[in-house]
Design a protein around this motif. Structure first.
Motif, PDB file in Angstrom:
ATOM      1  N   GLN A 116       0.823  -1.209   0.000  1.00  0.00           N
ATOM      2  CA  GLN A 116       0.000   0.000   0.000  1.00  0.00           C
ATOM      3  C   GLN A 116       0.860   1.263   0.000  1.00  0.00           C
ATOM      4  O   GLN A 116       0.517   2.253  -0.635  1.00  0.00           O
ATOM      5  CB  GLN A 116      -0.952   0.003   1.202  1.00  0.00           C
ATOM      6  N   GLU A 117       1.986   1.236   0.707  1.00  0.00           N
ATOM      7  CA  GLU A 117       2.871   2.403   0.754  1.00  0.00           C
ATOM      8  C   GLU A 117       3.376   2.751  -0.646  1.00  0.00           C
ATOM      9  O   GLU A 117       3.467   3.927  -1.020  1.00  0.00           O
ATOM     10  CB  GLU A 117       4.054   2.152   1.698  1.00  0.00           C
ATOM     11  N   PHE A 118       3.708   1.738  -1.432  1.00  0.00           N
ATOM     12  CA  PHE A 118       4.189   1.981  -2.792  1.00  0.00           C
ATOM     13  C   PHE A 118       3.066   2.464  -3.698  1.00  0.00           C
ATOM     14  O   PHE A 118       3.279   3.325  -4.546  1.00  0.00           O
ATOM     15  CB  PHE A 118       4.867   0.736  -3.358  1.00  0.00           C
ATOM     16  N   LEU A 119       1.861   1.923  -3.504  1.00  0.00           N
ATOM     17  CA  LEU A 119       0.718   2.401  -4.285  1.00  0.00           C
ATOM     18  C   LEU A 119       0.461   3.872  -3.962  1.00  0.00           C
ATOM     19  O   LEU A 119       0.229   4.684  -4.868  1.00  0.00           O
ATOM     20  CB  LEU A 119      -0.527   1.553  -4.003  1.00  0.00           C
ATOM     21  N   ASN A 120       0.541   4.239  -2.691  1.00  0.00           N
ATOM     22  CA  ASN A 120       0.373   5.643  -2.295  1.00  0.00           C
ATOM     23  C   ASN A 120       1.430   6.516  -2.955  1.00  0.00           C
ATOM     24  O   ASN A 120       1.127   7.609  -3.441  1.00  0.00           O
ATOM     25  CB  ASN A 120       0.465   5.794  -0.773  1.00  0.00           C
ATOM     26  N   LEU A 121       2.665   6.044  -2.980  1.00  0.00           N
ATOM     27  CA  LEU A 121       3.764   6.804  -3.583  1.00  0.00           C
ATOM     28  C   LEU A 121       3.514   7.015  -5.073  1.00  0.00           C
ATOM     29  O   LEU A 121       3.674   8.123  -5.598  1.00  0.00           O
ATOM     30  CB  LEU A 121       5.081   6.057  -3.353  1.00  0.00           C
ATOM     31  N   ILE A 122       3.086   5.976  -5.754  1.00  0.00           N
ATOM     32  CA  ILE A 122       2.780   6.069  -7.186  1.00  0.00           C
ATOM     33  C   ILE A 122       1.605   7.017  -7.411  1.00  0.00           C
ATOM     34  O   ILE A 122       1.615   7.830  -8.337  1.00  0.00           O
ATOM     35  CB  ILE A 122       2.502   4.665  -7.766  1.00  0.00           C
ATOM     36  N   ASN A 123       0.597   6.932  -6.548  1.00  0.00           N
ATOM     37  CA  ASN A 123      -0.568   7.828  -6.687  1.00  0.00           C
ATOM     38  C   ASN A 123      -0.209   9.287  -6.439  1.00  0.00           C
ATOM     39  O   ASN A 123      -0.940  10.184  -6.851  1.00  0.00           O
ATOM     40  CB  ASN A 123      -1.703   7.376  -5.759  1.00  0.00           C
ATOM     41  N   GLU A 124       0.934   9.525  -5.784  1.00  0.00           N
ATOM     42  CA  GLU A 124       1.436  10.891  -5.572  1.00  0.00           C
ATOM     43  C   GLU A 124       2.267  11.373  -6.767  1.00  0.00           C
ATOM     44  O   GLU A 124       2.770  12.486  -6.760  1.00  0.00           O
ATOM     45  CB  GLU A 124       2.277  10.969  -4.290  1.00  0.00           C
ATOM     46  N   GLY A 125       2.457  10.493  -7.764  1.00  0.00           N
ATOM     47  CA  GLY A 125       3.150  10.903  -8.977  1.00  0.00           C
ATOM     48  C   GLY A 125       4.534  10.335  -9.193  1.00  0.00           C
ATOM     49  O   GLY A 125       5.194  10.641 -10.188  1.00  0.00           O
ATOM     50  N   VAL A 126       5.008   9.479  -8.282  1.00  0.00           N
ATOM     51  CA  VAL A 126       6.336   8.891  -8.421  1.00  0.00           C
ATOM     52  C   VAL A 126       6.240   7.660  -9.328  1.00  0.00           C
ATOM     53  O   VAL A 126       5.365   6.824  -9.146  1.00  0.00           O
ATOM     54  CB  VAL A 126       6.919   8.495  -7.044  1.00  0.00           C
ATOM     55  N   LYS A 127       7.135   7.546 -10.298  1.00  0.00           N
ATOM     56  CA  LYS A 127       7.144   6.404 -11.214  1.00  0.00           C
ATOM     57  C   LYS A 127       8.053   5.310 -10.669  1.00  0.00           C
ATOM     58  O   LYS A 127       9.195   5.566 -10.320  1.00  0.00           O
ATOM     59  CB  LYS A 127       7.644   6.850 -12.591  1.00  0.00           C
ATOM     60  N   LEU A 128       7.518   4.112 -10.588  1.00  0.00           N
ATOM     61  CA  LEU A 128       8.300   2.935 -10.210  1.00  0.00           C
ATOM     62  C   LEU A 128       8.106   1.877 -11.289  1.00  0.00           C
ATOM     63  O   LEU A 128       6.976   1.556 -11.647  1.00  0.00           O
ATOM     64  CB  LEU A 128       7.831   2.366  -8.865  1.00  0.00           C
ATOM     65  N   ASP A 129       9.210   1.349 -11.798  1.00  0.00           N
ATOM     66  CA  ASP A 129       9.135   0.309 -12.822  1.00  0.00           C
ATOM     67  C   ASP A 129       8.924  -1.066 -12.207  1.00  0.00           C
ATOM     68  O   ASP A 129       8.233  -1.904 -12.774  1.00  0.00           O
ATOM     69  CB  ASP A 129      10.417   0.292 -13.661  1.00  0.00           C
ATOM     70  N   SER A 130       9.565  -1.302 -11.060  1.00  0.00           N
ATOM     71  CA  SER A 130       9.483  -2.628 -10.448  1.00  0.00           C
ATOM     72  C   SER A 130       9.575  -2.518  -8.927  1.00  0.00           C
ATOM     73  O   SER A 130      10.114  -1.545  -8.397  1.00  0.00           O
ATOM     74  CB  SER A 130      10.607  -3.526 -10.976  1.00  0.00           C
ATOM     75  N   ILE A 131       9.042  -3.543  -8.282  1.00  0.00           N
ATOM     76  CA  ILE A 131       9.111  -3.645  -6.823  1.00  0.00           C
ATOM     77  C   ILE A 131       9.488  -5.079  -6.483  1.00  0.00           C
ATOM     78  O   ILE A 131       8.882  -6.032  -6.982  1.00  0.00           O
ATOM     79  CB  ILE A 131       7.776  -3.278  -6.145  1.00  0.00           C
TER      80      ILE A 131
END
Length: 162
Positions: A87-102
């Protein structure tokens, strides 16, 4: 943004992250995403002690981390982002940060989790979040440490939760 790794690990900064992943990724800074630890000096102190001496540590909320990342606060530093839950990573992405992989690392077993691998146990809410992350184009892989083979986490998840 110079994000060299993103890892879900219920233990946050510990032996594997500090001694295996940080050197492997040549991370200059570990960013821990945790809404609770931000305000807990004792837990932050423990994380600082576990962090390699040559590596900086930031413990941030998702909103603060996104702000810092999007405004290039860390310059050329190589960043490893760690959180306990997807959920923390989903929140980060929803704030505009791009992540290719986790990298889906250790998620501990409780009375309410389902075992996906020996090291990865998920709650029902986690399953939904993993699917949301995948739908946003994030590749999720399971790899306990850099010396073992990585596996497509969504294949593992789908096999165990059908």
């Amino acid at each position: 943004m110079n994000i060299v790794g993103a890892r879900i690990d219920g233990r946050l900064v510990h032996g594997q992250v500090a001694n295996l992943w940080t050197p492997k990724l040549q991370a200059d800074r570990i960013i821990v995403l945790d809404e609770d630890i931000v305000n807990d000096d004792i837990q932050k102190s423990g994380l600082r002690m576990a962090t390699p001496m040559t590596t900086r540590l930031s413990v941030l909320t998702c909103k603060t981390a996104a702000n810092h990342l999007l405004n290039n606060r860390y310059g050329n530093q190589r960043l490893l982002i760690v959180a306990k839950k997807p959920q923390e990573f989903l929140n980060l992405i929803n704030e505009g940060v791009k992540l290719d992989s986790i990298n889906v690392g250790t998620m501990s077993q409780t009375n309410t989790t389902q075992m996906i691998t020996k090291q990865i146990n998920v709650e029902k809410e986690d399953i939904k979040v993993f699917h949301e992350l995948k739908d946003k184009g994030v590749y999720l892989f399971a790899q306990v440490n850099p010396s073992v083979e990585a596996h497509d986490f969504m294949k593992l998840l789908d096999e165990k939760t059908k």
